[in-house]
Enzyme design. Structure first.
Site, PDB file in Angstrom:
ATOM      1  N   CYS A  88       6.966  10.485  -0.680  1.00  0.00           N
ATOM      2  CA  CYS A  88       5.936  11.332  -0.114  1.00  0.00           C
ATOM      3  C   CYS A  88       5.760  12.533  -1.024  1.00  0.00           C
ATOM      4  CB  CYS A  88       6.331  11.798   1.275  1.00  0.00           C
ATOM      5  SG  CYS A  88       5.204  13.046   1.889  1.00  0.00           S
ATOM      6  N   HIS A 137       4.777   4.296  12.643  1.00  0.00           N
ATOM      7  CA  HIS A 137       4.950   4.270  11.184  1.00  0.00           C
ATOM      8  C   HIS A 137       5.939   5.378  10.812  1.00  0.00           C
ATOM      9  CE1 HIS A 137       3.187   3.878   6.994  1.00  0.00           C
ATOM     10  NE2 HIS A 137       3.669   5.104   6.922  1.00  0.00           N
ATOM     11  N   HIS A 147       8.815   7.160   8.237  1.00  0.00           N
ATOM     12  CA  HIS A 147       9.458   7.314   6.933  1.00  0.00           C
ATOM     13  C   HIS A 147      10.914   7.698   7.195  1.00  0.00           C
ATOM     14  CE1 HIS A 147       6.016   7.260   3.958  1.00  0.00           C
ATOM     15  NE2 HIS A 147       5.459   6.998   5.120  1.00  0.00           N
ATOM     16  N   ASN A 157       9.296   4.834   3.149  1.00  0.00           N
ATOM     17  CA  ASN A 157       9.136   4.241   4.468  1.00  0.00           C
ATOM     18  C   ASN A 157      10.459   3.589   4.850  1.00  0.00           C
ATOM     19  OD1 ASN A 157       5.974   3.838   5.183  1.00  0.00           O
ATOM     20  ND2 ASN A 157       6.284   3.818   2.976  1.00  0.00           N
ATOM     21  N   ARG A 173       0.835  -1.213   0.000  1.00  0.00           N
ATOM     22  CA  ARG A 173       0.000   0.000   0.000  1.00  0.00           C
ATOM     23  C   ARG A 173       0.873   1.268   0.000  1.00  0.00           C
ATOM     24  NH1 ARG A 173      -1.055   4.764   2.329  1.00  0.00           N
ATOM     25  NH2 ARG A 173      -0.598   3.857   4.373  1.00  0.00           N
ATOM     26  N   ASP A 174       1.474   1.572   1.129  1.00  0.00           N
ATOM     27  CA  ASP A 174       2.233   2.829   1.230  1.00  0.00           C
ATOM     28  C   ASP A 174       3.420   2.835   0.273  1.00  0.00           C
ATOM     29  OD1 ASP A 174       2.377   5.317   2.307  1.00  0.00           O
ATOM     30  OD2 ASP A 174       3.407   4.741   4.139  1.00  0.00           O
TER      31      ASP A 174
HETATM   32 ZN    ZN Z   1       3.521   6.287   5.237  1.00  0.00          ZN
END
Ligand code: ZN
Length: 313
Positions: free
Chosen positions: A240, A207, A209, A249, A15-16
């Site tokens: 991002c 979470h 990055h 990440n 996903r991310d």
């Molecule tokens: Zn993220």
């Protein structure tokens, strides 16, 4: 230092990691990556997002990926959702958990969702109701927990308000996200310790990055504060949009490698995970921010390598 014996990792690469990639992977390629993570023993996977396919094209086939993988014993598949339509899709696709995200920063939330954080939270109730009725778990995520690219530092009270908003909806699993990689270990330790003290009924996930190279240090600070759940993305994928040139990440393999070196168990097979990370890097067709893909494991002795593999210089 006081470290736990065991840490849970959630792989958010599907996903991310993939959602910001220019190159769209095929459904088959995504399935292959998820099968790889499963084979490596990962038990928590953020498999995709049920959001508007035009807004986030790389997530358009999350249903197909989830349906091809199917439910697995002892594995939790979660997906990001932003509205009721997302919950409905999540139910049909067969994920175990949906994640609702709100940003602690008003500007960031407006920029992402076109509404204020309060307006976002107001839409959550119907999502929680629909998901719970269908037997899905619900988790919450707070973006820009440790700072915002538009607003700078974010007061703890803004996080507190959102933690309470989630608790009021019955959500007890909350991910604190350093969306643009501005957290530092001191802030992480202080903020997490305080939130645990205020709301010990919440299971916190972190979470990070690795935008500014502080993610592993932040994980150490999070563990020191008592947090046992961390997100990572294979090969360190996941840029991002608000931090141009930002790395992604923190790479899952970098977390697992560090924890293994510290004798902290993750239940994940690092070599198999590295195979997935290598595959992911190849599929996106660019280098990524993964220390272990670049340098290899610290336990790999040069003496054991054929001389041809030793780089000079
Ligand atoms: Zn993220």
């Amino acid at each position: 230092m006081n470290f736990p014996k065991q840490i849970t990792i959630c792989e958010v690469g599907p996903r991310d990691g993939l959602q910001n990639e220019k190159k769209l992977l095929t459904t088959e390629e995504k399935i292959e990556l998820v099968e790889g993570i499963l084979a490596a023993g990962v038990k928590h996977i953020e498999i995709g997002a049920f959001v508007h396919p035009k807004a986030v094209p790389p997530m358009a086939d999350t249903e197909k990926v989830m349906q091809a993988i199917g439910k697995r014993e002892g594995v939790e598949f979660r997906a990001l959702i932003t509205n009721l339509k997302g919950v409905e899709r999540a139910i049909v696709a067969g994920v175990d958990k949906v994640k609702l995200t709100v940003s602690a920063s008003k500007s960031h939330n407006l920029s992402n969702f076109n509404r204020t954080p309060e307006e976002s939270v107001a839409t959550f109730e119907e999502c929680v109701k629909a998901a719970t009725q269908a037997g899905l778990s619900v988790s919450g995520a707070i973006s820009t927990t440790f700072g915002c690219p538009f607003e700078g530092s974010i007061p703890l009270e803004q996080i507190d308000t959102l933690v309470n908003a989630f608790r009021a909806l019955g959500i007890k699993e909350i991910s604190l996200s350093d969306t643009t990689g501005v957290a530092n270990p001191k802030l992480v330790y202080e903020r997490c310790s305080e939130l645990i003290k205020r709301y010990p009924d919440v299971t916190y996930h972190l979470h990070f990055h690795n935008t500014r190279g502080m993610a592993l240090a932040n994980i150490i600070a999070g563990m020191e504060a008592g947090i046992l759940h961390y997100d990572g993305s294979f090969a360190g994928l996941g840029g991002c949009p608000y931090a141009p040139g930002a790395s992604g990440n923190i790479a899952t393999e970098d977390i697992v490698h560090m924890l293994e070196e510290m004798n902290i168990c993750t239940g994940i097979d690092l070599d198999k995970l590295l195979d997935v990370a290598r595959k992911a890097q190849k599929l996106v067709e660019h280098t990524t921010d993964s220390a272990i893909l670049r340098a290899g494991k610290s336990s790999e002795l040069i003496a054991n390598k054929p001389s041809g593999q030793i780089k000079k210089g």
